[in-house]
Design a protein around this motif. Structure first.
Motif, mmCIF file in Angstrom:
data_model
loop_
_atom_site.group_PDB
_atom_site.id
_atom_site.type_symbol
_atom_site.label_atom_id
_atom_site.label_comp_id
_atom_site.label_asym_id
_atom_site.label_seq_id
_atom_site.Cartn_x
_atom_site.Cartn_y
_atom_site.Cartn_z
ATOM 1 N N GLU A 134 -17.343 8.205 22.314
ATOM 2 C CA GLU A 134 -18.712 8.700 22.220
ATOM 3 C C GLU A 134 -18.777 9.900 21.297
ATOM 4 O OE1 GLU A 134 -21.324 7.284 23.170
ATOM 5 O OE2 GLU A 134 -20.428 5.742 24.447
ATOM 6 N N PRO A 135 -19.878 9.973 20.512
ATOM 7 C CA PRO A 135 -21.077 9.129 20.574
ATOM 8 C C PRO A 135 -21.029 7.876 19.712
ATOM 9 C CG PRO A 135 -21.480 10.907 19.051
ATOM 10 C CD PRO A 135 -20.077 11.131 19.593
ATOM 11 N N ALA A 136 -19.867 7.545 19.110
ATOM 12 C CA ALA A 136 -19.819 6.440 18.148
ATOM 13 C C ALA A 136 -20.323 5.127 18.751
ATOM 14 C CB ALA A 136 -18.402 6.274 17.624
ATOM 15 N N VAL A 137 -19.828 4.771 19.940
ATOM 16 C CA VAL A 137 -20.186 3.485 20.534
ATOM 17 C C VAL A 137 -21.684 3.407 20.822
ATOM 18 C CG1 VAL A 137 -19.871 2.009 22.558
ATOM 19 C CG2 VAL A 137 -17.888 3.093 21.468
ATOM 20 N N SER A 138 -22.262 4.471 21.352
ATOM 21 C CA SER A 138 -23.694 4.462 21.671
ATOM 22 C C SER A 138 -24.550 4.374 20.409
ATOM 23 C CB SER A 138 -24.065 5.717 22.461
ATOM 24 O OG SER A 138 -23.455 5.703 23.732
ATOM 25 N N GLN B 162 -12.217 4.429 13.164
ATOM 26 C CA GLN B 162 -12.386 4.151 14.591
ATOM 27 C C GLN B 162 -12.228 2.673 14.945
ATOM 28 O OE1 GLN B 162 -14.376 6.036 12.656
ATOM 29 N NE2 GLN B 162 -15.510 7.605 13.813
ATOM 30 N N PRO B 163 -12.696 1.719 14.103
ATOM 31 C CA PRO B 163 -12.576 0.297 14.492
ATOM 32 C C PRO B 163 -11.172 -0.283 14.359
ATOM 33 C CG PRO B 163 -14.465 0.654 13.023
ATOM 34 C CD PRO B 163 -13.610 1.886 12.954
ATOM 35 N N GLU B 164 -10.199 0.483 13.897
ATOM 36 C CA GLU B 164 -8.853 -0.051 13.696
ATOM 37 C C GLU B 164 -8.197 -0.483 14.990
ATOM 38 O OE1 GLU B 164 -4.828 -0.563 12.013
ATOM 39 O OE2 GLU B 164 -6.863 -0.784 11.279
ATOM 40 N N LEU B 165 -8.422 0.254 16.057
ATOM 41 C CA LEU B 165 -7.690 0.020 17.300
ATOM 42 C C LEU B 165 -8.458 -0.897 18.245
ATOM 43 C CD1 LEU B 165 -6.421 3.655 17.682
ATOM 44 C CD2 LEU B 165 -5.045 1.675 17.095
ATOM 45 N N ALA B 166 -7.707 -1.576 19.107
ATOM 46 C CA ALA B 166 -8.290 -2.609 19.965
ATOM 47 C C ALA B 166 -9.369 -2.057 20.886
ATOM 48 C CB ALA B 166 -7.192 -3.278 20.782
ATOM 49 N N GLU B 167 -9.264 -0.787 21.254
ATOM 50 C CA GLU B 167 -10.247 -0.189 22.158
ATOM 51 C C GLU B 167 -11.655 -0.286 21.591
ATOM 52 O OE1 GLU B 167 -10.642 3.942 24.703
ATOM 53 O OE2 GLU B 167 -9.867 4.031 22.657
ATOM 54 N N TRP B 168 -11.775 -0.175 20.271
ATOM 55 C CA TRP B 168 -13.095 -0.280 19.629
ATOM 56 C C TRP B 168 -13.720 -1.640 19.921
ATOM 57 C CZ3 TRP B 168 -16.568 2.573 16.784
ATOM 58 C CH2 TRP B 168 -17.520 1.862 16.043
ATOM 59 N N ALA B 169 -12.975 -2.699 19.701
ATOM 60 C CA ALA B 169 -13.498 -4.041 19.932
ATOM 61 C C ALA B 169 -13.834 -4.258 21.400
ATOM 62 C CB ALA B 169 -12.480 -5.080 19.453
ATOM 63 N N GLU B 170 -13.020 -3.692 22.294
ATOM 64 C CA GLU B 170 -13.281 -3.835 23.727
ATOM 65 C C GLU B 170 -14.587 -3.154 24.124
ATOM 66 O OE1 GLU B 170 -9.863 -2.114 25.479
ATOM 67 O OE2 GLU B 170 -8.477 -3.667 24.778
ATOM 68 N N LEU B 171 -14.872 -1.998 23.531
ATOM 69 C CA LEU B 171 -16.049 -1.219 23.921
ATOM 70 C C LEU B 171 -17.328 -1.672 23.225
ATOM 71 C CD1 LEU B 171 -14.479 2.356 23.933
ATOM 72 C CD2 LEU B 171 -15.125 0.991 25.926
ATOM 73 N N THR B 172 -17.219 -2.183 22.004
ATOM 74 C CA THR B 172 -18.423 -2.509 21.224
ATOM 75 C C THR B 172 -18.737 -3.991 21.175
ATOM 76 O OG1 THR B 172 -17.163 -2.649 19.152
ATOM 77 C CG2 THR B 172 -18.094 -0.493 19.737
ATOM 78 N N GLY B 173 -17.775 -4.856 21.480
ATOM 79 C CA GLY B 173 -18.008 -6.293 21.405
ATOM 80 C C GLY B 173 -18.414 -6.729 20.011
ATOM 81 N N ASP B 174 -19.365 -7.654 19.950
ATOM 82 C CA ASP B 174 -19.829 -8.163 18.655
ATOM 83 C C ASP B 174 -20.476 -7.072 17.809
ATOM 84 O OD1 ASP B 174 -18.928 -10.650 19.400
ATOM 85 O OD2 ASP B 174 -20.906 -11.413 19.984
#
Length: 374
Positions: free
Chosen positions: A221-225, A247-259
């Motif tokens: 946060e606040p990136a995901v929101s 920020q999107p490099e790591l798997a956590e980004w995909a888990e939190l933001t989805g599509d």
């Protein structure tokens, strides 16, 4: 995802030698508010390289030992860790991901006369004054972010907005973007996140008629929101969202933001095709991490590879280690590593690691599409 910190010291693994260990102080953000997943990848690369050095006989019969300290993205905590590691007799310091923390580490290392090989922090002004004690694997921010600006220009973006947290790192990045775009007739609108909510960011984007928004903010946060708000705002169809800091490099980004988190271009420091060494290390890192390794893990591995080479020639003498930076010539996972003096940068610098602009594929979010190389 939050990963608990490892024990303070990681004993050498598979070391066939019976001599006293050569200690390297390892610094990484392993707990919040640091980006713990990045720290985990960095530490995985450091540990893998140490294991391989020890499995092959160590350094002149002496095993390498990592003494790990969690910085938690706190410059004061990091500086105190440097003091402790110096008292413990480490030959050198390695690691760190966050630029503001790496600055504190570099300043303290310089003051104490302890060699520091910075793995991942990119801020140009890693030190206020030139120092012989510090070298860096990661490319400088000005280099990578100019490449990102060239990608924006090539994609037709001349009027962009940056949602920026207050920080010397974000301010430096915004300045690089502003200067590069201005030289080609572009403009940068700065949106200070101290006063804006994600919904207010959307209002500003709609009113300013920009074509791209760059996230110069913390993760998650606040990136995901912000991503969620922009993707759902009907006034902003086709708005490009970018994240040059990676920020999107790591798997956590995909888990939190989805599509929503796909098609967000970011900087990564990998070549288009890994060498045989890079591919082998990549497989070992994947097994160690249980997921695809990020470029941060490769930076950690390369850091120990360089230090091991220097230690073989100089032993644990700190003065001799620092004096050896300009003589480094080592095959890393992403190319041949040599250090030089770069104008405007006060540390010994590898110029440069490969730089790409990539994004997660909308159709297959675990796959990265290369959009631009520099």
């Amino acid at each position: 995802m939050q990963t608990p910190p490892p024990p303070p010291a990681s004993p050498p693994t598979g070391a066939p030698a019976d001599g006293p260990s050569l200690r390297i102080g390892a610094l990484a953000p392993l707990t919040r508010p640091g980006w713990a997943e990045a720290g985990r990848h960095l530490l995985a690369g450091l540990e893998l390289a140490v294991r391989e050095v020890n499995d092959s006989g160590g350094i002149a019969g002496r095993p390498l030992e990592l003494v790990v300290k969690d910085t938690a993205a706190d410059p004061r905590k990091a500086a105190a860790a440097v003091d402790e590691l110096a008292r413990l007799g480490v030959a050198a310091l390695a690691g760190e991901y966050h630029s503001v923390v790496a600055r504190a580490v570099a300043a303290r290392a310089d003051a104490l006369g302890v060699p520091f090989l910075c793995s991942s922090a990119v801020l140009d002004t890693l030190t206020e004054q030139p120092t012989r004690w510090v070298a860096r694997i990661a490319p400088a921010q000005s280099h990578g972010w100019r490449i990102y600006a060239d990608f924006l220009l090539g994609a037709g973006h001349r009027r962009i907005a940056v949602a920026a947290d207050p920080s010397v790192y974000w301010a430096s990045g915004a300045a690089v973007l502003r200067d590069r775009l201005a030289s080609h007739g572009g403009t940068v609108v700065e949106l200070g996140m101290r006063a804006l909510t994600p919904a207010a960011v959307c209002d500003e984007l709609a009113a300013r008629e920009v074509t791209a928004l760059l996230l110069l903010v913390g993760h998650p946060e606040p990136a995901v929101s912000i991503v969620e708000a922009v993707r759902r705002d009907e006034r902003l169809p086709g708005m490009m969202i970018g994240a040059p800091a990676g920020q999107p490099e790591l798997a956590e980004w995909a888990e939190l933001t989805g599509d929503d988190g796909a098609a967000v271009p970011f900087l990564r420091y990998l070549p288009e095709h890994l060498s045989p060494l890079g591919a082998r290390v990549g497989r070992a890192l994947r097994e160690r991490l249980g997921q695809a390794p990020s470029f941060v893990a490769f930076e950690g591995y390369d850091t120990v590879t360089v230090l091991a080479d220097v230690l073989r020639g100089q032993g644990a003498d700190r003065e001799r280690i620092a004096a050896a930076w300009p003589d480094v010539d080592v095959e890393g996972t992403r190319g041949r590593i040599r250090f030089s003096h770069v104008p405007g940068i006060g540390v010994w610098q590898w110029s440069w690691a490969p730089v790409q602009v990539v994004e997660r594929d909308r159709a297959e979010p675990d796959r990265f599409r290369i959009l631009h190389s520099g």
